[in-house]
Every structure is written in C-alpha cells, then in structure tokens.
Design a protein around this motif. Structure first.
Motif, short mmCIF file in Angstrom:
data_model
loop_
_atom_site.label_atom_id
_atom_site.label_comp_id
_atom_site.label_asym_id
_atom_site.label_seq_id
_atom_site.Cartn_x
_atom_site.Cartn_y
_atom_site.Cartn_z
N TYR A 60 0.87 -1.18 0.00
CA TYR A 60 0.00 0.00 0.00
C TYR A 60 0.90 1.22 0.00
N VAL A 108 -2.41 4.36 -2.86
CA VAL A 108 -3.06 5.11 -1.78
C VAL A 108 -3.12 6.57 -2.24
N HIS A 133 -4.97 7.37 3.69
CA HIS A 133 -4.15 6.73 4.73
C HIS A 133 -4.50 7.21 6.14
N CYS A 153 -7.86 2.48 7.49
CA CYS A 153 -6.42 2.33 7.23
C CYS A 153 -5.63 2.39 8.53
N LYS A 183 -3.84 -0.96 8.51
CA LYS A 183 -2.61 -0.85 7.71
C LYS A 183 -1.47 -0.22 8.52
#
Ligand code: GS8
Length: 219
Positions: A6, A33, A40, A45, A49
């Motif tokens: 990502y 992204v 983000h 996210c 992430k």
C-alpha cells in the motif's frame, strides 16, 4: 498469495520498498493510496494498515507491516533463497556493517537530505515556499555527511564493503530527488560519491522506481 504494498511510487518510503521488491524479484501487487485524499488517515487504514497514518504498509497474508526499512528487512529475509542476499545474514561482520550504514542513512544522511528535498521540491509543489535558511543549514550538514561517505567510498566500492546491500538501496529515493535540485553538485563534486551514485542509479530496480518518482514538473 502475492504481497500487497500500500503506497504510492512518488513517495520516497514507498519507492524504497518498491526498489527492494524489484531487486528481490518478488511477486506483489501495488495498491495505490491517494495521499491527497487522505486515504491513509481514514479509520479503516489506521486500524488495519498503519496506525501512524503513513505510507507504505505491506501485507503478506495475515501479516501487516509498516516502516519501510523494517519491511525491506522482511522482504530480503523472506526471499533470501531466490533473490540477492542484501543483508548477508550468514556473515556476521558484513551484516553488522550493513546495519551500521543503514543506521547512518537513517540518522545522519536522511534528516538533511530530506529537508533540502522538501524545501526545494515538495513545499513549492504543495503551494508553499522554500526557506533558504533551512536549505543552507541542511546543505552544510549534508556536506559533512558526504565527506565521510567520500572517505569511506575511496576504500570500498559500496558503503558497507565491496558488496551491494540494503544499505545502498535505502539511499536511492532521496538521492534521486536531491539530484533534481540545484544542490546536486554536493554529490557530483565528490569523485567517489559520484561514482557510487552513477553505479547504484544504473541498476534495473533503481531505474524502475525512478520512472514513478516525479514531483510536479521538477523531478
Ligand atoms: C516514514 C513513513 C512516512 O513518513 C517509513 O515508512 O520509513 N519511517 C516511515 N511516509 C510519508 C511518505 S514518505 O515519502 C507519508 O505517509 N506521508 C503522508 C502523511 O504523513 O500524511
């Protein structure tokens, strides 16, 4: 299942991981992204992430990693049998020297080079101005770091020794942008640093990431 990265190729941190994936010939999918849309920073996210709301992040099945240099350590270790041994884990001295120069990159090289790149290329791209005092202060710091590099590279082909490693790869994204600034002579005026940059910037993985690295019309 292929790895999922990502990020965005323009980002130095994501480009660092992309260079490593290319170098190791790893199968991966790049999930773009949209940083300007602040993808983000969305709760999803942050939760799944990167809790710091930064790019890149890497997913390998149920494992999620962030921090580009840690991600690269994982990739190199995972593909050690099939790709180049960029950490030289079977050689205690060489792997220790790679660690040293990766730390130098993070703590001595990165702060001044990223400040210069930010002031000269990124701030104007974002609609801001360049603070010349910040540029000059960081050029001075970077010059001192590059003097050490020049000395080191007069003795060995790469920073950690006569072998290429993650230490060289981690430098590429920032130097790529830095060479687009009027301060590029800090690199090109130093014989051994220039030869080192000419070498590492000609590697196929380096060329591949450079294609995606452009800030407005400047770089
Ligand atoms: C830094 C991540 C970072 O700052 C790493 O992965 O190495 N130490 C971390 N990412 C930047 C892009 S780097 O070009 C980022 O996400 N910026 C957008 C933001 O902060 O909103």
């Amino acid at each position: 299942m292929a790895l999922k990265l990502y990020g965005h190729p323009m980002s130095t941190c994501a480009a660092r991981v992309l260079a490593c994936l290319y170098e190791m010939d790893a199968e991966f999918e790049l999930v773009l992204v949209n940083v300007q849309a602040r993808d983000h920073k969305q709760p999803y996210c942050l939760a799944t992430k990167n809790p710091f709301g930064k790019i890149p992040a890497l997913e390998d099945s149920d494992l999620t990693l962030f921090e580009s240099r840690a991600i690269n350590g994982y990739i190199v270790t995972k593909y050690k049998g099939t790709g180049p041994d960029l950490l030289r884990l079977d050689n205690l001295k060489e792997s220790a020297l790679i660690m040293v120069w990766m730390e130098v990159k993070s703590h001595s090289f990165n702060p001044p080079v990223s400040a210069v790149v930010y002031q000269i290329l990124i701030s104007p791209f974002l609609g801001g101005t360049t603070n010349d005092q910040v540029v000059e202060a960081n050029v001075e710091k970077l010059a001192m770091v590059l003097d050490v590099y020049e000395e080191r590279l007069s003795k060995s082909k790469y920073l950690a020794g006569d072998f290429y490693s993650l230490a060289y790869l981690h430098h590429i994204p920032h130097i790529h942008y830095f060479m687009k600034t009027p301060k590029a002579s800090l690199i090109s005026s130093r014989q051994h640093v220039k030869a080192w940059w000419d070498d590492i910037s000609s590697w196929p993985a380096t060329k591949k990431i450079m294609e995606g690295m452009s800030i407005g019309g400047n770089a």
